[in-house]
Design a protein around this motif. Structure first.
Motif: not given
Length: 318
Positions: A300-311
């Motif tokens: 139910g959850e897909v997580w994505a780290p935005e390394s260039g946006a710090d979030r």
């Protein structure tokens, strides 16, 4: 364009599979940003590697609170996964070590690679069904650590530098992708020998791999902008090009519904792919250079780290 909203807000988006996707973004604190990889703990907490500052972050999605754990002098953590013990395990390219952080006490333990193996440029890791952790190093190695005994083995990759993504299939097989070598490989879990498997597109830049529920291997191709699927039972390949003019497929992850998720640097977006309908759905970031380098999740959850946006951004499906 679909916009990602601050932590206090969510939005519902139509999805190609007739499901709804709720997108939520969590800004990370100063001194704890630049997230490279992310993993969801058994308690729902989200761990991420703050590579530039040598820390492991822990996000509480309910409150948005972030706790930071210092991993030691010289640390530059790349990958993080949750082990069978419920703890976050880190491939630390700065200290050239496999690292475990106790989820309760936050105690840090390191297993350095043997000195004879040299600097590995550690990337990602996966556990096999025997409780051993396998890892890759872009310098041209892959290895295995048995946490119970401390025994560690490191092998030279058949074609030298390039080993990057690595994953375990439902039947316990382990595959890695070689970015510089443009191939994937299956590891013999007893001998450590790697058998090369060539994708149909030459020089495609296989970056990361993931398995679906049937044990088929999905590959994100950085150079070609394709996503490919290899079926070990038939040795057959299928290949699809991501939408857009200049796709650059970095991360790949298959969720609990066998939907395929990718990050596309060319479109500055996360992309989902429905293999049954052969349809893509694009979720652009509202920040330039978001640079999602890895994707992971839980049902139910897909997580994505935005390394260039710090979030960190989560896509919740229902």
């Amino acid at each position: 364009m679909r916009r990602l909203l601050p932590v206090a807000f969510v939005m519902l988006l139509p999805f190609a599979t007739h499901a709804e996707v709720t997108v939520r973004a969590y800004d990370l604190p100063r001194g704890g940003g630049s997230p490279h990889d992310v993993a969801v703990g058994v308690d729902g907490a989200v761990w991420y590697t703050a590579q530039r500052v040598g820390k492991l972050g822990r996000l509480d999605p309910a409150t948005g609170k972030v706790e930071l754990v210092q991993l030691g002098e010289g640390s530059a953590p790349h990958g993080v996964i949750i082990g069978p013990d419920g703890a976050p395990w880190v491939t630390d390219s700065g200290t050239n070590a496999i690292v475990r952080v106790d989820p309760r006490t936050r105690a840090v333990r390191q297993w350095p690679l043997p000195e004879a193996s040299g600097y590995a440029n550690l990337n990602t890791a996966t556990f096999d069904k025997r409780g051993r952790i396998w890892f890759t190093g872009q310098r041209g190695v892959y290895g295995r650590l048995d946490p119970k005994t401390g025994d560690m083995r490191v092998w030279d990759a058949p074609r030298g530098r390039g080993p990057y993504g690595i994953a375990t299939t439902p039947d316990g097989s382990v595959y890695y992708a070689s970015l510089a070598g443009s191939h994937i490989a299956r590891i013999d879990l007893d001998t450590g020998a790697a058998t090369l498997i060539e994708p149909p597109t030459r020089g495609q830049g296989a970056r990361r791999v993931w398995s679906d529920s049937k044990g088929r291997i999905w590959v994100s191709e950085w150079n070609s902008g394709n996503v490919s699927r290899y079926d070990p039972k038939t040795a057959e390949w299928r290949t699809w090009r991501l939408p857009g003019e200049r796709p650059r497929a970095y991360a790949v992850y298959v969720d609990d519904r066998d939907m395929v998720w990718l990050s596309d640097f060319g479109a500055n977006a996360v992309v989902s792919f429905d293999p049954e309908r052969e349809k893509f759905e694009t979720f652009p970031s509202d920040r330039r250079g978001a640079n999602v380098r890895q994707i992971l999740g839980r049902p139910g959850e897909v997580w994505a780290p935005e390394s260039g946006a710090d979030r960190l951004v989560v896509y919740r499906t229902r």
